[in-house]
Design a protein around this motif. Sequence first.
Motif, PDB file in Angstrom:
ATOM      1  N   LEU A  83      -0.125   9.052  -7.457  1.00 52.70           N
ATOM      2  CA  LEU A  83       1.052   8.409  -8.047  1.00 52.70           C
ATOM      3  C   LEU A  83       1.607   7.400  -7.049  1.00 52.70           C
ATOM      4  N   GLU A  84       1.678   6.148  -7.460  1.00 54.21           N
ATOM      5  CA  GLU A  84       2.067   5.080  -6.520  1.00 54.21           C
ATOM      6  C   GLU A  84       3.193   4.235  -7.123  1.00 54.21           C
ATOM      7  N   LYS A  85       4.241   4.040  -6.333  1.00 50.50           N
ATOM      8  CA  LYS A  85       5.398   3.332  -6.909  1.00 50.50           C
ATOM      9  C   LYS A  85       5.179   1.826  -7.061  1.00 50.50           C
ATOM     10  N   GLY A 133       1.503  -6.647   6.906  1.00 53.52           N
ATOM     11  CA  GLY A 133       1.737  -5.339   7.528  1.00 53.52           C
ATOM     12  C   GLY A 133       0.721  -5.159   8.642  1.00 53.52           C
ATOM     13  N   THR A 134      -0.212  -4.232   8.425  1.00 56.05           N
ATOM     14  CA  THR A 134      -1.247  -3.963   9.430  1.00 56.05           C
ATOM     15  C   THR A 134      -2.036  -5.217   9.782  1.00 56.05           C
ATOM     16  N   GLN A 135      -2.219  -5.434  11.061  1.00 57.60           N
ATOM     17  CA  GLN A 135      -2.912  -6.633  11.535  1.00 57.60           C
ATOM     18  C   GLN A 135      -4.410  -6.438  11.677  1.00 57.60           C
ATOM     19  N   PHE A 136      -4.760  -5.271  12.162  1.00 59.98           N
ATOM     20  CA  PHE A 136      -6.180  -4.956  12.427  1.00 59.98           C
ATOM     21  C   PHE A 136      -6.244  -3.458  12.642  1.00 59.98           C
ATOM     22  N   PHE A 137      -7.421  -2.913  12.745  1.00 61.47           N
ATOM     23  CA  PHE A 137      -7.505  -1.507  13.149  1.00 61.47           C
ATOM     24  C   PHE A 137      -8.662  -1.314  14.098  1.00 61.47           C
ATOM     25  N   GLY A 196       0.499  11.795   6.956  1.00 64.25           N
ATOM     26  CA  GLY A 196       0.714  10.343   7.025  1.00 64.25           C
ATOM     27  C   GLY A 196       0.553   9.897   8.459  1.00 64.25           C
ATOM     28  N   ASP A 197       1.106   8.741   8.771  1.00 64.53           N
ATOM     29  CA  ASP A 197       0.904   8.245  10.130  1.00 64.53           C
ATOM     30  C   ASP A 197       2.047   8.669  11.046  1.00 64.53           C
ATOM     31  N   TRP A 198       2.663   9.822  10.745  1.00 60.07           N
ATOM     32  CA  TRP A 198       3.713  10.343  11.621  1.00 60.07           C
ATOM     33  C   TRP A 198       3.165  11.438  12.537  1.00 60.07           C
ATOM     34  N   ALA A 243      -0.490   5.683  -2.657  1.00 58.94           N
ATOM     35  CA  ALA A 243      -1.900   5.261  -2.762  1.00 58.94           C
ATOM     36  C   ALA A 243      -2.265   4.312  -1.642  1.00 58.94           C
ATOM     37  N   TRP A 244      -2.103   4.793  -0.437  1.00 60.47           N
ATOM     38  CA  TRP A 244      -2.627   3.964   0.647  1.00 60.47           C
ATOM     39  C   TRP A 244      -3.567   4.794   1.480  1.00 60.47           C
ATOM     40  N   ILE A 245      -3.775   4.436   2.758  1.00 60.44           N
ATOM     41  CA  ILE A 245      -4.904   5.024   3.488  1.00 60.44           C
ATOM     42  C   ILE A 245      -4.870   6.558   3.470  1.00 60.44           C
ATOM     43  N   SER A 246      -3.693   7.162   3.669  1.00 54.75           N
ATOM     44  CA  SER A 246      -3.628   8.630   3.686  1.00 54.75           C
ATOM     45  C   SER A 246      -3.918   9.179   2.294  1.00 54.75           C
ATOM     46  N   GLY A 247      -3.230   8.630   1.299  1.00 53.62           N
ATOM     47  CA  GLY A 247      -3.369   9.145  -0.063  1.00 53.62           C
ATOM     48  C   GLY A 247      -4.782   8.984  -0.599  1.00 53.62           C
ATOM     49  N   ASP A 275       0.561  -1.583   0.233  1.00 56.42           N
ATOM     50  CA  ASP A 275       1.762  -1.322   1.000  1.00 56.42           C
ATOM     51  C   ASP A 275       1.646  -1.769   2.443  1.00 56.42           C
ATOM     52  N   ARG A 276       1.636  -0.843   3.394  1.00 56.69           N
ATOM     53  CA  ARG A 276       1.663  -1.312   4.782  1.00 56.69           C
ATOM     54  C   ARG A 276       0.325  -1.940   5.215  1.00 56.69           C
ATOM     55  N   LEU A 277      -0.675  -1.821   4.365  1.00 52.89           N
ATOM     56  CA  LEU A 277      -1.935  -2.521   4.641  1.00 52.89           C
ATOM     57  C   LEU A 277      -2.069  -3.645   3.616  1.00 52.89           C
ATOM     58  N   GLU A 310       7.165   5.667  -9.597  1.00 53.87           N
ATOM     59  CA  GLU A 310       7.936   6.180  -8.456  1.00 53.87           C
ATOM     60  C   GLU A 310       8.366   7.612  -8.735  1.00 53.87           C
ATOM     61  N   VAL A 311       7.834   8.517  -7.932  1.00 50.53           N
ATOM     62  CA  VAL A 311       8.116   9.934  -8.150  1.00 50.53           C
ATOM     63  C   VAL A 311       9.551  10.235  -7.708  1.00 50.53           C
ATOM     64  N   ALA A 312      10.271  10.980  -8.538  1.00 54.00           N
ATOM     65  CA  ALA A 312      11.654  11.363  -8.195  1.00 54.00           C
ATOM     66  C   ALA A 312      11.620  12.614  -7.326  1.00 54.00           C
ATOM     67  N   ARG A 372      -1.121   4.431  13.163  1.00 57.51           N
ATOM     68  CA  ARG A 372      -2.324   3.602  13.150  1.00 57.51           C
ATOM     69  C   ARG A 372      -3.180   4.048  11.976  1.00 57.51           C
ATOM     70  N   ILE A 373      -3.909   3.111  11.428  1.00 56.94           N
ATOM     71  CA  ILE A 373      -4.777   3.398  10.289  1.00 56.94           C
ATOM     72  C   ILE A 373      -5.727   4.552  10.618  1.00 56.94           C
ATOM     73  N   GLU A 374      -6.343   4.459  11.793  1.00 55.38           N
ATOM     74  CA  GLU A 374      -7.329   5.452  12.181  1.00 55.38           C
ATOM     75  C   GLU A 374      -6.699   6.854  12.257  1.00 55.38           C
TER      76      GLU A 374
HETATM   77  C1  LIG Z   1       4.474  -4.387  10.261  1.00 52.98           C
HETATM   78  C2  LIG Z   1       3.403  -3.342  10.455  1.00 52.98           C
HETATM   79  C3  LIG Z   1       2.349  -3.579  11.329  1.00 52.98           C
HETATM   80  C4  LIG Z   1       1.354  -2.613  11.511  1.00 52.98           C
HETATM   81  N1  LIG Z   1       0.295  -2.897  12.305  1.00 52.98           N
HETATM   82  C5  LIG Z   1      -0.727  -2.007  12.398  1.00 52.98           C
HETATM   83  C6  LIG Z   1      -1.910  -2.358  13.112  1.00 52.98           C
HETATM   84  O1  LIG Z   1      -2.056  -3.491  13.596  1.00 52.98           O
HETATM   85  N2  LIG Z   1      -2.899  -1.427  13.198  1.00 52.98           N
HETATM   86  C7  LIG Z   1      -2.805  -0.176  12.608  1.00 52.98           C
HETATM   87  O2  LIG Z   1      -3.753   0.609  12.718  1.00 52.98           O
HETATM   88  N3  LIG Z   1      -1.691   0.154  11.916  1.00 52.98           N
HETATM   89  C8  LIG Z   1      -0.662  -0.718  11.795  1.00 52.98           C
HETATM   90  N4  LIG Z   1       0.448  -0.403  11.068  1.00 52.98           N
HETATM   91  C9  LIG Z   1       0.586   0.975  10.565  1.00 52.98           C
HETATM   92  C10 LIG Z   1      -0.219   1.231   9.290  1.00 52.98           C
HETATM   93  O3  LIG Z   1       0.155   0.300   8.309  1.00 52.98           O
HETATM   94  C11 LIG Z   1       0.088   2.642   8.805  1.00 52.98           C
HETATM   95  O4  LIG Z   1      -0.294   3.554   9.794  1.00 52.98           O
HETATM   96  C12 LIG Z   1      -0.663   3.017   7.516  1.00 52.98           C
HETATM   97  O5  LIG Z   1      -0.506   2.010   6.542  1.00 52.98           O
HETATM   98  C13 LIG Z   1      -0.137   4.334   6.997  1.00 52.98           C
HETATM   99  O6  LIG Z   1      -0.707   4.584   5.747  1.00 52.98           O
HETATM  100  P1  LIG Z   1      -0.142   5.755   4.833  1.00 52.98           P
HETATM  101  O7  LIG Z   1      -1.046   5.876   3.684  1.00 52.98           O
HETATM  102  O8  LIG Z   1       0.061   6.975   5.671  1.00 52.98           O
HETATM  103  O9  LIG Z   1       1.338   5.291   4.407  1.00 52.98           O
HETATM  104  P2  LIG Z   1       1.849   4.050   3.534  1.00 52.98           P
HETATM  105  O10 LIG Z   1       1.035   2.837   3.795  1.00 52.98           O
HETATM  106  O11 LIG Z   1       3.321   3.956   3.803  1.00 52.98           O
HETATM  107  O12 LIG Z   1       1.606   4.503   2.038  1.00 52.98           O
HETATM  108  C14 LIG Z   1       2.543   5.287   1.338  1.00 52.98           C
HETATM  109  C15 LIG Z   1       2.551   4.841  -0.119  1.00 52.98           C
HETATM  110  O13 LIG Z   1       3.486   5.644  -0.850  1.00 52.98           O
HETATM  111  C16 LIG Z   1       4.148   4.827  -1.814  1.00 52.98           C
HETATM  112  N5  LIG Z   1       5.425   5.497  -2.157  1.00 52.98           N
HETATM  113  C17 LIG Z   1       6.541   5.636  -1.395  1.00 52.98           C
HETATM  114  N6  LIG Z   1       7.483   6.355  -2.065  1.00 52.98           N
HETATM  115  C18 LIG Z   1       6.923   6.700  -3.263  1.00 52.98           C
HETATM  116  C19 LIG Z   1       7.374   7.468  -4.389  1.00 52.98           C
HETATM  117  N7  LIG Z   1       8.599   8.043  -4.430  1.00 52.98           N
HETATM  118  N8  LIG Z   1       6.550   7.613  -5.472  1.00 52.98           N
HETATM  119  C20 LIG Z   1       5.301   7.063  -5.464  1.00 52.98           C
HETATM  120  N9  LIG Z   1       4.810   6.335  -4.411  1.00 52.98           N
HETATM  121  C21 LIG Z   1       5.603   6.166  -3.325  1.00 52.98           C
HETATM  122  C22 LIG Z   1       4.324   3.495  -1.111  1.00 52.98           C
HETATM  123  O14 LIG Z   1       4.487   2.432  -2.037  1.00 52.98           O
HETATM  124  C23 LIG Z   1       2.994   3.393  -0.324  1.00 52.98           C
HETATM  125  O15 LIG Z   1       1.987   2.712  -1.055  1.00 52.98           O
HETATM  126  C24 LIG Z   1       1.437  -1.369  10.831  1.00 52.98           C
HETATM  127  C25 LIG Z   1       2.495  -1.137   9.932  1.00 52.98           C
HETATM  128  C26 LIG Z   1       3.452  -2.136   9.729  1.00 52.98           C
HETATM  129  C27 LIG Z   1       4.537  -1.900   8.717  1.00 52.98           C
END
Ligand SMILES: Cc1cc2nc3c(=O)[nH]c(=O)nc-3n(C[C@H](O)[C@H](O)[C@H](O)COP(=O)(O)OP(=O)(O)OC[C@H]3O[C@@H](n4cnc5c(N)ncnc54)[C@H](O)[C@@H]3O)c2cc1C
Length: 330
Positions: free
Chosen positions: A30-32, A53-57, A306-308, A10-14, A38-40, A127-129, A313-315
């Motif tokens: 579903l969020e663990k 985690g994330t500083q700015f976007f 996701g951010d891979w 449940a973060w930016i992608s989800g 999380d990273r935000l 936490e999904v298995a 980056r958030i954007e």
């Molecule tokens: C230290 C740091 C600094 C950063 N700085 C910047 C920045 O300045 N600017 C910027 O744009 N980006 C920055 N980022 C990157 C940015 O945080 C990510 O790109 C963004 O948060 C990705 O979001 P997401 O939803 O893809 O993944 P995530 O934020 O990883 O969300 C995935 C979610 O899945 C949950 N999860 C994991 N496993 C399970 C499971 N088995 N069951 C249920 N839930 C689960 C996690 O708890 C998490 O909430 C930074 C990241 C870090 C760590």
Amino acid sequence: MKKRIAIIGAWISGLTLANRLNSTFEVVVLEKSRGIGDRLATRQAEPFAFDHGTQFFTARDKKFTQFITPYLRSGIVQEWIGKVVTLEVNKKTTNRLWFEPHYVACPGMNNLCKKMADGINIRLNCEVAPLSFKDSKSWHLVDKNGESLGEFDLVISTVPPVQTCKLFNTFLPENTSISNSKFLACFTMMFGFHKKWDKTWIGAKVHNSPIEWIAVNSSKPGRNDNHTALVVHSSNTWAEEHVNDDLQQTEIFLRRELNKILNIELSFPDYFSLHRWRYALLSKSHDDKTRNTPYFDTNLNLACVGDWGSRSRIEDAWIDANELADKILM
Ligand SMILES: Cc1cc2nc3c(=O)[nH]c(=O)nc-3n(C[C@H](O)[C@H](O)[C@H](O)COP(=O)(O)OP(=O)(O)OC[C@H]3O[C@@H](n4cnc5c(N)ncnc54)[C@H](O)[C@@H]3O)c2cc1C
């Protein structure tokens, strides 16, 4: 009957996906963790708050700019303005130009996701298995304790690559762009002081040091600037080499390195914490412009995003989540 979709994370992608798919499908996120972020994330330690985690976007993409516009109008997203410098041991401090707006969510980074979660069916502490069972029609998800989470027509993972590979198990083919993505670690130190920040800069990029970035978190809009909250990130390369080291030793080492850079008394903060991110950012050279499209297997009804895909980056995470939503809604 509407098709059921499980979104893991449940973060930016989800949450971007959930908002796009919610009216057409029955969506469950579903969020663990016990909270959203999380990273935000934002660590609250009254009177201090740290976006550790994330500083700015940034908002370079037109559609992402449109997405944040209402949040800018309501003040949930604001521009973080101030002087940013480059620091290096034994070198003169130089100014660093920010050539584009740098945005933050207010009063903490996690507030953007909290707003995006409005009206979405989210199960926290869940936490999904790893996936193990699919019949001809649907996936049967269970949590880490073996409790059933229900049956779903489509399962989407938005968790970082290593975790997605574990979740999707043998159902994910080898050699996909997600299985080949490598994320690097990061250590974050949080310092709180019961006094105002008295330097002129609000952020510093650090060169030639295991420390990479220092933010005066309390200088961000909507924060309490009567106190000082510093967020200090290690470099990802250093963190990756030391990710399994003893945390106390890591703290001693990083604090000593920070002392060499910052000419201020850091020994007795009013608050201190060290956080280890095992999967912080995608490992990618700066000039590598390759972009991997989200994974969507229409036979197995599995997807991940996701951010891979391009950069951590958030954007970019938002753009890729929308691309996957377009494919699903097609
Ligand atoms: C230290 C740091 C600094 C950063 N700085 C910047 C920045 O300045 N600017 C910027 O744009 N980006 C920055 N980022 C990157 C940015 O945080 C990510 O790109 C963004 O948060 C990705 O979001 P997401 O939803 O893809 O993944 P995530 O934020 O990883 O969300 C995935 C979610 O899945 C949950 N999860 C994991 N496993 C399970 C499971 N088995 N069951 C249920 N839930 C689960 C996690 O708890 C998490 O909430 C930074 C990241 C870090 C760590």
